[in-house]
Scaffold this active site. Structure first.
Site, PDB file in Angstrom:
ATOM      1  N   TYR A  23       0.863  -1.179   0.000  1.00  0.00           N
ATOM      2  CA  TYR A  23       0.000   0.000   0.000  1.00  0.00           C
ATOM      3  C   TYR A  23       0.899   1.229   0.000  1.00  0.00           C
ATOM      4  O   TYR A  23       1.707   1.421   0.909  1.00  0.00           O
ATOM      5  CB  TYR A  23      -0.917   0.032   1.223  1.00  0.00           C
ATOM      6  CG  TYR A  23      -1.673   1.336   1.341  1.00  0.00           C
ATOM      7  CD1 TYR A  23      -2.759   1.596   0.511  1.00  0.00           C
ATOM      8  CD2 TYR A  23      -1.295   2.315   2.263  1.00  0.00           C
ATOM      9  CE1 TYR A  23      -3.443   2.792   0.592  1.00  0.00           C
ATOM     10  CE2 TYR A  23      -1.973   3.514   2.355  1.00  0.00           C
ATOM     11  CZ  TYR A  23      -3.048   3.750   1.518  1.00  0.00           C
ATOM     12  OH  TYR A  23      -3.717   4.941   1.593  1.00  0.00           O
ATOM     13  N   CYS A  24       0.789   2.054  -1.024  1.00  0.00           N
ATOM     14  CA  CYS A  24       1.619   3.252  -1.152  1.00  0.00           C
ATOM     15  C   CYS A  24       0.931   4.416  -0.452  1.00  0.00           C
ATOM     16  O   CYS A  24      -0.074   4.941  -0.944  1.00  0.00           O
ATOM     17  CB  CYS A  24       1.861   3.586  -2.626  1.00  0.00           C
ATOM     18  SG  CYS A  24       2.915   5.033  -2.862  1.00  0.00           S
ATOM     19  N   VAL A  25       1.476   4.812   0.689  1.00  0.00           N
ATOM     20  CA  VAL A  25       0.877   5.895   1.464  1.00  0.00           C
ATOM     21  C   VAL A  25       1.036   7.228   0.742  1.00  0.00           C
ATOM     22  O   VAL A  25       0.211   8.135   0.910  1.00  0.00           O
ATOM     23  CB  VAL A  25       1.510   5.956   2.874  1.00  0.00           C
ATOM     24  CG1 VAL A  25       2.970   6.340   2.805  1.00  0.00           C
ATOM     25  CG2 VAL A  25       0.745   6.912   3.783  1.00  0.00           C
TER      26      VAL A  25
END
Length: 352
Positions: A143-145
């Site tokens: 998950y790319c914040v």
């Protein structure tokens, strides 16, 4: 309340904060670069009009391209694995509500595949359940914040393109400011604060994005996802975690299934093949499209619709175990180093 608990409770707010900050920094950086450097200094003070216009156009084009890829990453999503019914591994199982198991799959010590209780479906290949998406994501990477998006099978190539073009933009910004610093100091006693801030931000950002891009090139060449890389690092520190790597393999020689543990002497990805084929599995078979941000669209259905072949159900998310993994498993079987052995009724019933 701890930070982790607060972040979990407020995840629907926090997933927008960081991407918004990134977007605002892009807007600020574009203004500082185009106006404060290219226009006020290069165009007006130095009289390099063609250079200034070229730099402004390049920056704006890359900005538009990066934002367009960002939108595609979020809108296309990581993919959605269709529902897969349990494999037919016991005689008492219902033939109509089961699927035929592939030759090799990840399992527990008894040969049963990984099950997702949220989706009520088997997890095929490197599928992981995503709490952000609310469903199982094929070849879940991370998950790319920074982007507020889950990266998986479907938008992985777009993510790599995003990192690449962002690194190119930051490189151009940092190099341009560095080249003109000495000339600017001859006209002005002090360097504009906006250019100093932009020089620092672009330098740090360039190091981060270029390092990330090189890392992902290596991961793809080894057929590894980010979550697998983290897992491999954990195994080096805690070897006992190797008990979790169990695979059930159908041996066509004696028509038995064997559950084999991949010990720490097994290096790399289970799906590893030739390095070029590995990269093509992530980026696509056409190298010309590796640099063109085109989304990958195909029909997705959350239901199996009566299909019993797992590879057909999860297509086009199908992944094949690498040949070196199969060779490793066969050697373990030949030496008697397996955990469990059983007959698979599913193959007998489907061939009657």
């Amino acid at each position: 309340m701890g930070f982790a608990e607060w972040r979990l409770r407020n995840k629907y707010w926090t997933i927008y904060i960081v991407p918004l900050v990134v977007l605002l920094l892009m807007i600020y950086g574009t203004w500082a670069y185009c106006h404060k450097l290219c226009y006020e200094r290069v165009y007006r003070d130095f009289g390099h009009k063609a250079t200034a216009i070229g730099l402004i156009c390049t920056c704006c084009v890359l900005d538009a391209l990066i934002i367009a890829i960002w939108v595609l990453i979020v809108s296309c999503g990581p993919g959605h694995q269709p529902g897969v019914a349990p494999h037919l591994l016991v005689d008492s199982a219902d033939l109509e509500n089961t699927t035929v198991a592939p030759n090799c799959y990840q399992s527990d010590p008894h040969g049963y595949p990984v099950w997702c209780s949220n989706c009520q479906s088997l997890k095929v290949g490197r599928t992981k359940h995503s709490s952000h998406q609310g469903h199982c994501v094929p070849r879940f990477d991370h998950y790319c914040v920074w982007l507020g998006a889950v990266i998986g099978f479907k938008n992985y190539r777009l993510f790599v393109q995003f990192v690449f073009y962002f690194a190119v933009l930051l490189m151009i910004v940092w190099i341009t400011i560095s080249v003109y610093i000495r000339d600017i100091r001859q006209y002005h006693a002090r360097l504009n604060a906006n250019l100093i801030v932009l020089l620092i931000i672009s330098g740090i950002g360039w190091l981060m994005t270029s390092g990330l891009f090189v890392s992902y090139i290596y991961y793809m060449s080894q057929n590894l996802t980010s979550i697998e890389v983290i897992d491999l690092k954990k195994r080096k520190r805690t070897p006992e975690l190797s008990m979790q790597r169990l695979y059930c393999y159908y041996n066509s020689d004696d028509h038995y299934r064997y559950v084999v543990k991949l010990d720490n002497d097994f290096k790399g990805s289970v799906y590893k093949k030739h390095w070029l084929k590995n990269i093509k599995e992530f980026m696509g078979s056409n190298p010309m499209l590796w640099f063109i941000p085109l989304p990958q669209y195909w029909h997705e259905s959350p239901l199996a619709n009566g299909e019993r072949d797992v590879n057909t159900i999860v297509s086009p998310y199908q992944e094949e175990v690498g040949p070196h993994t199969i060779d490793y498993i066969k050697k373990r079987i030949e030496s008697g180093e397996y955990i469990h052995k059983f007959k698979e009724p599913g193959r007998e019933k489907t061939h009657l």
